[in-house]
Write an enzyme that holds these catalytic residues in place. Structure first.
Site, mmCIF file in Angstrom:
data_model
loop_
_atom_site.group_PDB
_atom_site.id
_atom_site.type_symbol
_atom_site.label_atom_id
_atom_site.label_comp_id
_atom_site.label_asym_id
_atom_site.label_seq_id
_atom_site.Cartn_x
_atom_site.Cartn_y
_atom_site.Cartn_z
ATOM 1 N N ASP A 220 -3.485 -20.403 13.938
ATOM 2 C CA ASP A 220 -3.105 -19.091 14.456
ATOM 3 C C ASP A 220 -3.735 -18.825 15.815
ATOM 4 O O ASP A 220 -3.127 -18.227 16.701
ATOM 5 C CB ASP A 220 -3.543 -18.034 13.435
ATOM 6 C CG ASP A 220 -3.062 -16.638 13.789
ATOM 7 O OD1 ASP A 220 -1.989 -16.531 14.403
ATOM 8 O OD2 ASP A 220 -3.758 -15.679 13.437
ATOM 9 N N SER B 51 -4.323 -3.242 8.835
ATOM 10 C CA SER B 51 -5.194 -3.161 10.009
ATOM 11 C C SER B 51 -5.505 -1.694 10.333
ATOM 12 O O SER B 51 -4.615 -0.923 10.670
ATOM 13 C CB SER B 51 -4.518 -3.835 11.208
ATOM 14 O OG SER B 51 -4.385 -5.217 10.990
ATOM 15 N N CYS C 282 5.843 -7.125 18.109
ATOM 16 C CA CYS C 282 5.168 -6.043 17.386
ATOM 17 C C CYS C 282 5.603 -4.707 17.967
ATOM 18 O O CYS C 282 5.962 -4.607 19.144
ATOM 19 C CB CYS C 282 3.652 -6.204 17.500
ATOM 20 S SG CYS C 282 2.711 -5.015 16.500
ATOM 21 N N CYS D 288 -29.761 -26.263 13.559
ATOM 22 C CA CYS D 288 -29.997 -24.840 13.294
ATOM 23 C C CYS D 288 -30.198 -24.594 11.805
ATOM 24 O O CYS D 288 -29.481 -25.143 10.964
ATOM 25 C CB CYS D 288 -28.812 -24.027 13.801
ATOM 26 S SG CYS D 288 -28.946 -22.256 13.464
ATOM 27 N N GLY E 26 2.516 -10.959 15.345
ATOM 28 C CA GLY E 26 3.365 -9.798 15.443
ATOM 29 C C GLY E 26 3.243 -8.831 14.277
ATOM 30 O O GLY E 26 2.211 -8.696 13.668
ATOM 31 N N CYS F 176 -5.022 -7.500 21.242
ATOM 32 C CA CYS F 176 -4.253 -8.476 20.456
ATOM 33 C C CYS F 176 -4.079 -9.785 21.211
ATOM 34 O O CYS F 176 -3.650 -9.802 22.365
ATOM 35 C CB CYS F 176 -2.886 -7.907 20.087
ATOM 36 S SG CYS F 176 -1.919 -9.030 19.044
ATOM 37 N N CYS G 75 -26.764 -26.729 17.482
ATOM 38 C CA CYS G 75 -26.234 -26.171 16.244
ATOM 39 C C CYS G 75 -26.524 -27.086 15.050
ATOM 40 O O CYS G 75 -26.765 -26.609 13.941
ATOM 41 C CB CYS G 75 -24.727 -25.959 16.363
ATOM 42 S SG CYS G 75 -24.247 -24.797 17.660
#
Length: 418
Positions: A303, A129, A22, A347, A74, A29, A344
């Site tokens: 990701d 962004s 990037c 919940c 990136g 990041c 959870c």
């Protein structure tokens, strides 16, 4: 762009043609540090041959008539405009009558009039962004020389509008920016932005495994993790403050902007209250259908899990179907549900949260069970607050009225009960 799980019945691949490289050095990041995995081995540029292999395989592997390509980094615009012209050519070559769509997530600093003309012509959806007003955006989003980037990104936003490029704005919420919810929201309203999404920044300080890999952030909690390392970075948003941030904006939105400003966070919640499947992997019961392909053809589970333990193979040697349908990836996806703590599972807002992203599950429950999401307290506060509004919006939709009618209902407070 946020990955969707219902977009395809098959699977979704996020492409990173420039890898983790990037031109900015945003402090929070989580991806640029992945350069450490390739140093000395890579040009950080997807070759034309690999690009063709990716496009051919990805289209051929899908049964759907519409196939979305998402280009990320990136910074994907570092590939240059000619690369994306090649993308369009190859998509036409292998499209086989299917509808192809393209999305590009960018920091915007390299966008020019020529870029925007191309993006408009080929109907790209752009995720830009931008964290808010100048004093907020420039706090963490700086270039490699440490210089602020706000002016360049704002110029990109206005170019996108000028050329009528479809776009949404991705806003990272940090410990600092969480103090200014309405300042951020009103800034985007004044700029005429119609689609926005708030992304909580949650990063742990390096654990021992990360340090050995040469990384600045901790690796995600593992499936077999017995102990969780809970220290977070100085910019990580505080859990309840993130809930307060969303609530403050929701209160403004639900009174004035429903149907005019599309806040993805609120639309995701409304989807859950309608009883529909989650449209984002964060809030789905399971995951594992949204992988990434790196610039060198390596495929990883997600990701947020781009680490050696989560590598599935390479498109030069393996097909997408083999990798996505592998026992390893199936276990990864199912683990999101099976590892959910009992706290959870019982919940009352589990249907809207489902434990959120496994990357953030590094706390322990009040009962001492590992796997609680760091943002749990904030989400609980937020979901409980918006319940009475969303309940009415569901009733409106089920009776054939637009959700925006909620703004009129609110003017009659006796109808809107908790």
């Amino acid at each position: 762009m946020e990955k969707t799980v219902e977009q395809l019945k098959g699977f979704h691949i996020l492409a990173k043609p420039s890898g983790p490289i990037c031109n900015l050095d945003c402090h929070y990041c989580f991806y640029t540090e992945k350069e450490a995995f390739f140093t000395g081995k890579s040009r950080f540029r997807m070759s034309d041959e690999l690009l063709e292999e990716f496009i051919m395989q990805y289209i051929a592997a899908q049964d759907e008539t519409e196939i979305p390509f998402v280009w990320q980094g990136g910074e994907p615009t570092l590939m240059g405009l000619d690369f994306y012209k090649k993308v369009i050519e190859l998509q036409k070559k292998y499209g086989n009558g299917k509808r192809i769509t393209n999305s590009l997530q960018t920091n915007g600093t390299l966008l020019t009039e020529e870029w925007c003309q191309f993006l408009a012509k080929h109907h790209f959806l752009v995720g830009l962004s931008l964290d808010g007003p100048e004093y907020i955006h420039n706090r963490y989003r700086v270039d490699r020389g440490g210089e602020p980037t706000f002016d360049k990104v704002l110029n990109a936003l206005r170019l996108l509008k000028k050329y009528k490029v479809a776009f949404n704005v991705l806003i990272c919420v940090t410990k600092y920016s969480s103090k200014y919810p309405l300042e951020i929201y009103n800034f985007f309203k004044e700029e005429g932005v119609e689609f926005i999404q708030f992304i909580p920044i949650v990063e742990r300080t390096p654990d021992m495994k990360a340090q050995k890999l040469g990384l600045r952030h901790a690796t995600p909690p593992s499936i077999k993790q017995e102990e969780s390392q809970q220290a977070v970075s100085s910019w990580t948003v505080e859990s309840e403050k993130y809930g307060d941030f969303l609530i403050a904006i929701f209160e403004e939105w639900v009174r004035n902007d429903v149907g005019k400003v599309h806040v993805m966070n609120f639309e995701h919640a409304l989807t859950s209250w309608l009883g529909l499947p989650a449209t984002t992997c964060f809030f789905a019961e399971t995951c594992g259908r949204a992988a990434i392909v790196e610039h060198n053809g390596d495929v990883y589970s997600c990701d947020h899990f781009m680490y050696p333990d989560y590598k599935l193979g390479n498109i030069s040697n393996n097909t997408f179907s083999e990798m996505i349908e592998s026992n390893k990836q199936r276990a990864f996806g199912e683990n999101k549900k099976s590892s959910l703590p009992k706290y959870c599972q019982t919940c009352e807002v589990r249907f809207a949260c489902n434990g959120e992203c496994p990357k953030h599950r590094f706390l322990v429950t009040p009962d001492g069970e590992p796997g609680l999401n760091y943002l749990c307290a904030g989400y609980k506060k937020y979901f409980h607050h918006i319940h009475r509004y969303l309940k009415v919006m569901v009733q409106l939709i089920e009776n054939g009225f637009p959700a925006s009618e909620i703004m009129e209902v609110i003017k009659r407070p006796l109808i809107l009960k908790k």
